[in-house]
Design a protein around this motif. Structure first.
Motif, mmCIF file in Angstrom:
data_model
loop_
_atom_site.group_PDB
_atom_site.id
_atom_site.type_symbol
_atom_site.label_atom_id
_atom_site.label_comp_id
_atom_site.label_asym_id
_atom_site.label_seq_id
_atom_site.Cartn_x
_atom_site.Cartn_y
_atom_site.Cartn_z
ATOM 1 N N ILE A 1 -15.128 -4.394 -4.900
ATOM 2 C CA ILE A 1 -14.482 -3.097 -4.776
ATOM 3 C C ILE A 1 -15.384 -2.128 -4.024
ATOM 4 C CG2 ILE A 1 -13.605 -1.099 -6.076
ATOM 5 C CD1 ILE A 1 -11.773 -3.506 -6.279
ATOM 6 N N ASP B 1 -16.096 9.393 -0.663
ATOM 7 C CA ASP B 1 -17.044 9.736 -1.722
ATOM 8 C C ASP B 1 -18.299 8.886 -1.656
ATOM 9 O OD1 ASP B 1 -15.200 8.082 -4.432
ATOM 10 O OD2 ASP B 1 -15.519 7.562 -2.327
ATOM 11 N N VAL C 1 -8.777 -6.899 -5.237
ATOM 12 C CA VAL C 1 -8.640 -5.505 -4.814
ATOM 13 C C VAL C 1 -7.225 -5.032 -5.103
ATOM 14 C CG1 VAL C 1 -8.882 -3.871 -2.921
ATOM 15 C CG2 VAL C 1 -10.373 -5.862 -3.029
ATOM 16 N N GLN D 1 -4.986 0.141 -11.545
ATOM 17 C CA GLN D 1 -5.379 1.554 -11.537
ATOM 18 C C GLN D 1 -4.141 2.427 -11.509
ATOM 19 O OE1 GLN D 1 -8.679 2.472 -11.711
ATOM 20 N NE2 GLN D 1 -7.903 4.541 -12.085
ATOM 21 N N ALA E 1 -6.752 -4.634 -8.780
ATOM 22 C CA ALA E 1 -7.428 -3.422 -9.249
ATOM 23 C C ALA E 1 -6.615 -2.188 -8.917
ATOM 24 C CB ALA E 1 -8.807 -3.339 -8.614
ATOM 25 N N LEU E 2 -6.064 -2.199 -7.659
ATOM 26 C CA LEU E 2 -5.283 -1.044 -7.210
ATOM 27 C C LEU E 2 -4.025 -0.897 -8.071
ATOM 28 C CD1 LEU E 2 -5.603 -1.451 -3.324
ATOM 29 C CD2 LEU E 2 -6.395 0.536 -4.659
ATOM 30 N N LYS F 1 1.305 4.280 -2.947
ATOM 31 C CA LYS F 1 1.086 5.717 -2.739
ATOM 32 C C LYS F 1 2.154 6.565 -3.421
ATOM 33 C CE LYS F 1 -0.222 7.337 1.375
ATOM 34 N NZ LYS F 1 -1.618 7.809 1.288
ATOM 35 N N PHE G 1 -5.624 -0.745 2.605
ATOM 36 C CA PHE G 1 -6.521 -0.161 1.602
ATOM 37 C C PHE G 1 -6.845 1.282 1.942
ATOM 38 C CE2 PHE G 1 -7.552 -4.791 1.678
ATOM 39 C CZ PHE G 1 -6.831 -5.084 0.512
ATOM 40 N N PRO H 1 -5.544 9.236 3.269
ATOM 41 C CA PRO H 1 -6.102 10.443 2.661
ATOM 42 C C PRO H 1 -7.466 10.782 3.262
ATOM 43 C CG PRO H 1 -5.447 8.817 1.016
ATOM 44 C CD PRO H 1 -5.417 8.126 2.311
ATOM 45 N N ALA I 1 0.837 -1.205 0.000
ATOM 46 C CA ALA I 1 0.000 0.000 0.000
ATOM 47 C C ALA I 1 0.870 1.252 0.000
ATOM 48 C CB ALA I 1 -0.902 -0.017 1.223
ATOM 49 N N VAL J 1 -4.386 3.608 0.612
ATOM 50 C CA VAL J 1 -4.523 3.959 -0.818
ATOM 51 C C VAL J 1 -5.987 4.226 -1.167
ATOM 52 C CG1 VAL J 1 -2.423 2.838 -1.603
ATOM 53 C CG2 VAL J 1 -4.494 1.484 -1.322
ATOM 54 N N LYS J 2 -6.632 4.882 -0.247
ATOM 55 C CA LYS J 2 -8.058 5.190 -0.358
ATOM 56 C C LYS J 2 -8.341 5.914 -1.708
ATOM 57 C CE LYS J 2 -11.521 7.469 2.585
ATOM 58 N NZ LYS J 2 -11.574 8.406 3.725
ATOM 59 N N ASP J 3 -7.460 6.867 -2.014
ATOM 60 C CA ASP J 3 -7.659 7.656 -3.230
ATOM 61 C C ASP J 3 -7.602 6.771 -4.485
ATOM 62 O OD1 ASP J 3 -5.074 7.184 -2.500
ATOM 63 O OD2 ASP J 3 -4.286 9.132 -3.138
ATOM 64 N N ILE J 4 -6.635 5.890 -4.478
ATOM 65 C CA ILE J 4 -6.510 4.989 -5.635
ATOM 66 C C ILE J 4 -7.758 4.119 -5.739
ATOM 67 C CG2 ILE J 4 -5.131 3.127 -6.676
ATOM 68 C CD1 ILE J 4 -2.707 4.256 -5.120
ATOM 69 N N LEU J 5 -8.229 3.743 -4.587
ATOM 70 C CA LEU J 5 -9.426 2.913 -4.557
ATOM 71 C C LEU J 5 -10.615 3.695 -5.170
ATOM 72 C CD1 LEU J 5 -9.934 0.033 -3.574
ATOM 73 C CD2 LEU J 5 -10.845 0.983 -1.463
ATOM 74 N N HIS J 6 -10.675 4.952 -4.823
ATOM 75 C CA HIS J 6 -11.728 5.811 -5.402
ATOM 76 C C HIS J 6 -11.603 5.848 -6.900
ATOM 77 C CE1 HIS J 6 -12.565 8.246 -1.520
ATOM 78 N NE2 HIS J 6 -13.147 7.021 -1.528
ATOM 79 N N ASP J 7 -10.357 6.029 -7.348
ATOM 80 C CA ASP J 7 -10.098 6.067 -8.782
ATOM 81 C C ASP J 7 -10.586 4.780 -9.429
ATOM 82 O OD1 ASP J 7 -8.982 8.500 -8.440
ATOM 83 O OD2 ASP J 7 -6.895 7.825 -8.587
ATOM 84 N N VAL J 8 -10.275 3.681 -8.761
ATOM 85 C CA VAL J 8 -10.705 2.386 -9.281
ATOM 86 C C VAL J 8 -12.226 2.373 -9.412
ATOM 87 C CG1 VAL J 8 -10.885 -0.091 -8.775
ATOM 88 C CG2 VAL J 8 -8.717 1.082 -8.433
#
Lengths: 128, 674
Positions: B387, A128, A68, A75, A71-72, A39, B299, A124, A35, B302-309
């Motif tokens: 996800i 959302d 997951v 991404q 995907a990360l 970043k 996770f 972060p 992780a 990398v919350k932001d990346i997860l959002h992007d995903v």
């Protein structure tokens, strides 16, 4: 489908040291390390030649979160990854880099609780 | 005492059995005459009598010792010994007047040879009755006391010793030793000795004052010991009280300990429970933390990346829908839509339909357009759901909770430590501990007290024992003192008795000796050829030295006397003593007349022998009593014996005659008539 991963010697040593320091198991430490690596804005170097360290089972490492992680990483790469690219190549690359980062974090924090607190600070904000 | 019969078996030169009749009748017929030449065995007869009477004492031995048996051994007939005959004995029959009664005794002393050692056996028969060993002892003691050997030594007169006796002053000691017996003064002397012994035994005089002193000391000691005992008893009582007090204090402490200890225990338990609860909560919390860290933290990081995903995946989904719509719809479809709407009167402009539907289609497609076009994930529905789920979890994940938990954990650990500290402190400094100390102290005190009590008991019993001992000694001493006080009187009395006795003895001795002096002087005058040569005989009452005085009262030196005269002097003295003692004693004269001249012999036969009591045994050679003198003495003779050693037969032959001077038949008739 690849199910095994071999770390470098250096990574294996770091994981062992961190395990002794934090009491967390190497697989958990590896997840956190990955992780931390994710970043980092710089792309990760996917070439890991040294494989004389620990050998992980994929199930142990990623477990139920395998997709997951894929995907990360995908991404992060902004491209569709083959399974081979994801595991072990990129995962291993992130693990190598992440372990260094985690070690650094620990050395900075000084103790496991401080380490955890510092890591939490790195989360972060917002949702959302 | 009177001898009746003498039997000799294998003694000296007498080999075999010999039997001599020694009976006499009265003062006129009182002579038993033994004739024998030198070495015939006359002295053996004298010795046999002595041996029969006194055994070892005859030779001056007190017991049957080895020297005595040596002596006996030399007396046993050598021929009989050689022949291995085992019968050696002397039997003496004698008469004694005891308690006004005439008793006949038979003393049989015999010896047996057993492998070079000699055994002596004594048998005493009194009036034909054999005495028991105890009666024998009594008889012997009595004989010794009443007729001591010294006395008999004088009576069993050995002429050969006489000259010596006078010149060596043996006479004095003879006299000294026999006088008291002769005159019955030995009774008093014995009494005096006994009294002295008695006084010495009790040591009354010396112990009196020291005993009194000792009693005083003992009294002091006793007082002191009693005081000590009183102190100990007092301490014992005190200790008993102390023990009781201590016991009650101990019980009290224990009770309090129960009460306080119980309360404190609850407190302590609650603290421990609290601690356990906190610990449990902390554990659960930390486990949850660890769980969160293990699962969500990577996770969340990398919350932001997860959002992007997430967004990427939504876009990809939209694109798919748009693609589908594009495939499903065309512009003609919108012509239909416009015609239908115009016909229903929703819109009015019929002529512009074609242009309008094109515009409408373009607008519609524009509505569906999105920025990105390249798919990354191509996620399945399930993967998308995964996800979304993780995203939701990460969104819900509160990092503050973990850090708070960590902080709380630190606090909780501190709390737990505090509680533990508290418990320890409680354990260390609580009243409970004080109480425990009290209890321990009380217990120790109790042990010490009990120990002291035990010690006191021991001391007390010791002391009591001591007191008992001292008391006993004290009582004994007191008794002794009382006794000695009595004895003091006894002492005085005894002293007086002693003085009286001594004085009596002295006077008696003096008186008796005076009698003896007179009698001796008279006898001497009778016997002495030189008439009135000796007028007075003096015997010193203490030294028993004999002094002679002539008519002019001048002392005659005894040494100047001739051997014969000495013999006469001795005979006279002894006779006088025997005469004055009034004891009936047999006289045995051995070589009585050996040194005397005819005149003196004649005077002895005429004057002395008739005055010698009931029994005179004369042992004589043929020169002592020759034919002439035999005729003189014959009327007084009861029986005669001639003993002669037969060298061929190695034994002695006995004839019942006196040498050749007497007619044996006549003698026999004498014997028969007696």
């Amino acid at each position: 489908m690849q199910f095994r991963l071999k770390t470098s010697k250096a990574t294996a040593d770091r994981l062992k040291d961190l395990q002794n320091a934090t009491g967390l198991t190497p697989n958990i430490l590896a997840r956190i390390a990955v992780a931390l690596s994710l970043k980092e804005p710089q792309p990760v170097s996917p070439i890991v030649k040294d494989v004389s360290g620990l050998e992980f089972n994929r199930n142990t490492l990623t477990g139920s979160y395998d997709f997951v992680f894929k995907a990360l990483i995908s991404q992060r790469e902004k491209r569709e990854l083959s399974d081979e690219d994801y595991f072990p190549v990129l995962f291993n690359a992130h693990l190598e880099r992440g372990c260094k980062l985690l070690e650094n974090e620990y050395n900075y924090a000084g103790n496991s609780q401080k380490l955890i607190t510092n890591l939490l600070d790195k989360i972060p904000g917002g949702s959302d | 005492m009177k001898f009746n019969r003498l039997r000799i078996t294998n003694i000296g030169a007498f080999y075999g059995n010999f039997d001599f009749d020694l009976r006499t009748f009265n003062a006129n017929q009182n002579v038993v005459l033994f004739g024998g030449k030198n070495g015939a065995g006359k002295t053996t007869i004298l010795e046999s009598i002595r041996l029969a009477l006194f055994g070892p004492l005859a030779y001056g031995y007190k017991t049957e010792s080895v020297p005595y048996f040596d002596k006996i051994s030399s007396k046993l007939n050598s021929y009989a010994v050689k022949n291995r005959e085992n019968k050696f004995q002397v039997i003496l029959d004698l008469e004694l007047v005891e308690n006004l009664q005439r008793n006949v005794y038979v003393l049989r002393r015999s010896w047996q040879l057993e492998r070079d050692t000699i055994k002596e056996d004594l048998e005493i028969i009194c009036n034909q009755r054999i005495l028991s060993s105890q009666e024998k002892d009594i008889f012997q003691t009595k004989l010794r006391e009443e007729t001591p050997p010294q006395l008999l030594e004088l009576c069993l007169f050995d002429g050969e010793k006489v000259a010596q006796a006078i010149s060596d002053e043996i006479l004095s000691s003879y006299l000294q030793e026999t006088a008291k017996v002769m005159f019955n003064l030995d009774l008093f002397e014995n009494l005096e000795t006994d009294l002295k012994t008695y006084l010495k035994q009790d040591a009354i005089q010396e112990t009196l004052s020291s005993d009194q002193q000792k009693i005083l000391e003992l009294e002091n000691t006793l007082q002191m010991l009693n005081k000590q005992r009183a102190l100990i008893m007092q301490e014992q009582v005190e200790i008993e009280t102390k023990i009781e007090e201590n016991q009650s204090s101990l019980e009290n402490s224990e009770k309090q300990f129960e009460i306080h200890g119980g309360l404190l225990k609850e407190q302590r338990d609650s603290l421990i429970n609290q601690m356990n609860d906190i610990e449990q909560e902390r554990r659960a919390m930390m486990d949850k933390n660890r769980d969160l860290i293990s699962t969500l933290l990577p996770f969340a990081l990398v919350k932001d990346i997860l959002h992007d995903v997430n967004r990427q995946m939504e876009n990809e989904t939209k694109l798919e829908i748009i693609e589908g719509l594009k495939q499903m719809t065309q512009q003609s479809d919108f012509d239909h839509i416009l015609q239908n709407l115009t016909r229903k009167g929703v819109i009015l402009a019929q002529k512009e339909t074609a242009a309008a539907s094109e515009a409408l289609y373009t607008e519609f497609l524009g509505l569906l357009s999105i920025e990105s076009s390249e798919p990354i994930h191509r996620a399945s529905y399930q993967q998308k759901a995964e996800i979304v789920s993780i995203s939701n979890q990460v969104n819900q994940f509160d990092p503050k909770e973990i850090s708070d938990n960590i902080k709380r954990n630190a606090k909780m650990i501190k709390t737990i430590q505090e509680i533990r500290q508290k418990i320890n402190e409680n354990d260390m400094t609580s009243e409970l501990r004080d109480l425990l100390e009290n209890i321990n102290e009380a217990k120790n005190r109790n042990i010490a007290l009990l120990h002291r009590k035990e010690q006191l008991n021991i001391s007390r019993s010791d002391l009591e024992e001591q007191i008992q001992k001292v008391t006993n000694t004290y009582l004994k001493l007191k008794e002794k003192l009382i006794h000695s006080r009595k004895a003091e009187n006894i002492f005085a009395i005894t002293k007086r008795v002693l003085d009286v006795s001594k004085e009596f003895r002295r006077l008696q001795m003096q008186k008796k000796l005076q009698d003896v002096e007179i009698e001796a002087a008279r006898m001497l005058q009778l016997l002495f050829r030189k008439e009135l040569f000796v007028v007075r005989v003096f015997i010193h009452p203490e030294t028993f030295q004999l002094k002679l005085f002539n008519s002019t009262n001048e002392e005659i030196n005894k040494e100047s006397l001739s051997a014969g005269e000495k013999q006469l002097l001795l005979l006279s003295t002894i006779w006088a003593m025997a005469h004055c003692s009034r004891r009936r004693l047999p006289f045995v004269f051995d070589t009585l007349l050996g040194r005397l001249d005819q005149t003196h012999k004649k005077s002895i036969i005429e004057h002395l022998i008739p005055r010698c009591g009931d029994q005179v045994i004369i042992l004589s050679t043929d020169s002592e009593i020759d034919e002439e003198h035999y005729k003189l003495i014959q009327p007084a003779v009861v029986s005669t014996y001639t003993i002669e050693y037969n060298t061929q037969k190695s034994t002695i032959e006995v004839g019942k005659h006196f040498f050749t001077f007497s007619n044996p038949l006549e003698d026999n008739s004498h014997a028969i008539s007696s």
